[in-house]
Design a protein around this motif. Structure first.
Motif, PDB file in Angstrom:
ATOM      1  N   GLN A 165      42.848  30.061  40.600  1.00 35.96           N
ATOM      2  CA  GLN A 165      43.570  28.725  40.327  1.00 35.96           C
ATOM      3  C   GLN A 165      44.370  29.915  40.097  1.00 35.96           C
ATOM      4  N   GLU A 166      44.501  30.956  38.846  1.00 37.32           N
ATOM      5  CA  GLU A 166      45.456  31.579  38.212  1.00 37.32           C
ATOM      6  C   GLU A 166      46.314  32.807  38.958  1.00 37.32           C
ATOM      7  N   GLN A 167      45.585  33.369  40.291  1.00 34.23           N
ATOM      8  CA  GLN A 167      46.628  33.725  41.218  1.00 34.23           C
ATOM      9  C   GLN A 167      47.362  33.330  41.973  1.00 34.23           C
ATOM     10  N   HIS A 168      47.973  31.090  41.148  1.00 30.95           N
ATOM     11  CA  HIS A 168      48.857  30.505  42.008  1.00 30.95           C
ATOM     12  C   HIS A 168      50.003  30.555  41.014  1.00 30.95           C
ATOM     13  N   ALA A 190      52.345  35.271  39.154  1.00 30.88           N
ATOM     14  CA  ALA A 190      50.783  36.512  39.247  1.00 30.88           C
ATOM     15  C   ALA A 190      50.800  36.881  39.978  1.00 30.88           C
ATOM     16  N   SER A 191      51.837  37.173  40.796  1.00 27.46           N
ATOM     17  CA  SER A 191      51.719  38.655  42.136  1.00 27.46           C
ATOM     18  C   SER A 191      52.340  40.045  40.828  1.00 27.46           C
ATOM     19  N   ALA A 196      52.323  26.248  37.134  1.00 28.18           N
ATOM     20  CA  ALA A 196      50.507  26.844  37.999  1.00 28.18           C
ATOM     21  C   ALA A 196      50.364  27.253  39.671  1.00 28.18           C
ATOM     22  N   ASP A 197      51.677  26.405  39.853  1.00 29.83           N
ATOM     23  CA  ASP A 197      51.788  26.758  41.694  1.00 29.83           C
ATOM     24  C   ASP A 197      53.176  27.013  42.308  1.00 29.83           C
ATOM     25  N   ASP A 198      53.627  28.328  41.833  1.00 31.48           N
ATOM     26  CA  ASP A 198      54.775  29.200  41.213  1.00 31.48           C
ATOM     27  C   ASP A 198      55.875  28.557  42.731  1.00 31.48           C
ATOM     28  N   TYR A 199      56.391  27.356  41.610  1.00 31.70           N
ATOM     29  CA  TYR A 199      57.911  26.986  41.969  1.00 31.70           C
ATOM     30  C   TYR A 199      58.884  27.681  42.102  1.00 31.70           C
TER      31      TYR A 199
END
Length: 494
Positions: free
Chosen positions: A23-26, A30-31, A407-410
């Protein structure tokens, strides 16, 4: 009937830690890969964040993001984490309004100029009216502000002004019992301020001084929204929209000349969404003229006003479609708690019209199809945490829907809207609320860094200027990380 899972099946399932790690990769940011100095800063900033969250977990009544901004402002300003966030370069500001971009002190200073008159005293049911004029304005009850200030004593008078110019109160829960009450106070502030701030010498100086305040806070670029009101002078002249924009441009260039590392500003024409068809067509013609004359400064078009008043973006679509394709839209939309009511449709129409960014987008999470469009088309959402709480869209920042977007890189940025009216810092208060209140407890320095990068990436600058701005910001960021890391290792930053 299915048989229960075997022990082997259960053992082969992902563990809680596996799920959390995936989840944390999203996460937004995170990148990003942190440098050694950034890792030192990150370790420190996460220590401070965990401390505040753990204390809040024990007693969430004391958690700053869980309470109204006014109730916790003093505690927030003394927070070590907040003080650290203030030092971090935050990129650009993409969602602010011209008449509230500075500070209340700048507005109060403007009332010390000569020829300012006041009609009515502070104790009356309606706020006093102000006007700059060489002679006593027509009508009864006008007095020079300088005379009233001397009579009341300057500190008392200025505090009365501060109450007029802000929505701040020590009892926000009982004072503002609904969104409509807040908006009414908000409109009252604009009405009271207009004759002061629209006076040409004030207009010019307030804008320049506001830019300087942002520059001093390591913000090198901003995009402001404005309605282009009736700016006037002591001769009675009313300045045209073109002349007002020229003032903006002149003052922007003056700051860039005085401070070469400042990268400039752009203007988003944002008239009120109220008015008939003829009024709106006049607005459209004005904007087309401004865009043709100032193509590099007048960046785009928006509409402002309480969405729940049922004046929908849909009403303006026929005229908006007639604008040239070179014009960018940055629509306010989704600044509402209503699901399925008329105002909830504004986000749909904004996206169908090709908006590049959406101001607030608070209601976006209720629309899965729109979420897909946002991500696919990379339409940036301008999150304004403190503003959303001020207008009672939510009380506790932990309940802010932007948590899902983080949480989802928007594609999101954080901005400060009309921050002057509620004593918020330029961006730091909103970054704090985003980092501590909205984001996951696991979100770290990479979130703050990505938000700053996004503010440049999703700006109205062209790619060449974006790259220039990004290099400038990277230099500021790396220098700050080096200083902070040194302070942490030496024990200067506890």
């Amino acid at each position: 009937m299915e048989s229960p899972p075997s022990t082997n099946d259960r053992l082969s399932r992902p563990t809680t830690s596996n799920v959390l790690e995936t989840q944390e990769q999203h996460f937004l940011g995170a990148s990003l890969i942190l440098t050694n100095e950034e890792k030192i800063v990150n370790s420190h900033i996460m220590k401070l964040k965990r401390f505040e969250l753990e204390e809040g977990f024990k007693n969430d009544f004391d958690l700053i993001p869980a309470r109204h901004f006014f109730e916790k402002l003093e505690q927030l300003n003394s927070s070590k984490l907040f003080q650290l966030i203030r030092r971090i370069p935050k990129g650009a500001v993409l969602h602010i309004h011209d008449s509230s971009m500075g500070s209340t002190d700048l507005l109060i200073n403007a009332t010390y100029r000569p020829y300012l008159w006041q009609n009515g005293r502070f104790e009356q049911n309606t706020p006093p009216t102000f006007l700059f004029s060489k002679t006593n304005p027509t009508g009864m009850g006008w007095e020079l502000v300088s005379d009233i200030r001397n009579e009341m004593k300057a500190d008392i008078y200025d505090e009365k002004l501060r109450d007029l110019f802000e929505i701040y109160t020590k009892d926000p829960i009982n004072t503002y019992r609904s969104t409509n009450v807040v908006f009414e106070k908000f409109r009252q502030i604009f009405y009271t301020l207009a004759p002061i701030i629209n006076y040409k010498p004030v207009w010019r100086q307030y804008y320049y001084d506001s830019l300087k305040v942002y520059y001093d806070d390591q913000i090198n670029y901003l995009e402001l929204r404005g309605v282009l009101p009736d700016v006037y002078d002591l001769t009675g002249k009313i300045y045209t929209p073109e002349e007002i924009v020229q003032i903006y441009l002149n003052e922007t260039e003056r700051l860039m000349k005085n401070y070469p590392s400042f990268l400039g500003a752009k203007f988003v024409y944002t008239p009120a969404r109220f008015g008939g068809d003829d009024v709106f067509r006049g607005v459209i013609n004005t904007f087309k003229s401004l865009h043709e004359k100032f193509p590099n400064f007048v960046a785009g078009f928006d509409l402002v006003g309480q969405e729940d008043k049922r004046i929908l973006l849909l009403n303006f679509v026929p005229d908006l479609l007639k604008l040239p394709e070179s014009i960018q839209f940055f629509f306010h939309a989704g600044e509402t708690n209503w699901f399925g009511m008329e105002s909830d449709s504004n986000m749909i129409d904004a996206i169908l019209l090709g908006t590049k960014r959406i101001g607030h987008g608070f209601a976006l999470i209720k629309h899965p199809l729109l979420l897909e469009e946002i991500k696919q088309k990379q339409i940036c959402i301008e999150i304004n945490p403190t503003s959303n709480q001020m207008f009672k869209l939510m009380e506790d920042h932990r309940n802010h829907p932007a948590a899902f977007l983080f949480a989802d890189d928007y594609p999101v940025v954080v901005s400060s809207d009309d921050r002057c009216f509620w004593r918020a810092a330029l961006l730091s208060h909103d970054f704090y609320m985003a980092f501590v209140g909205i984001a996951s407890a696991q979100h770290d320095l990479r979130l703050l860094k990505q938000l700053a990068i996004n503010s440049i990436r999703f700006s109205a600058m062209d790619k060449i200027d974006q790259n220039k701005a990004l290099r400038k910001w990277e230099g500021m960021w790396n220098s700050t990380m080096s200083t902070l890391a040194s302070d942490i290792l030496s024990g200067k930053l506890a």
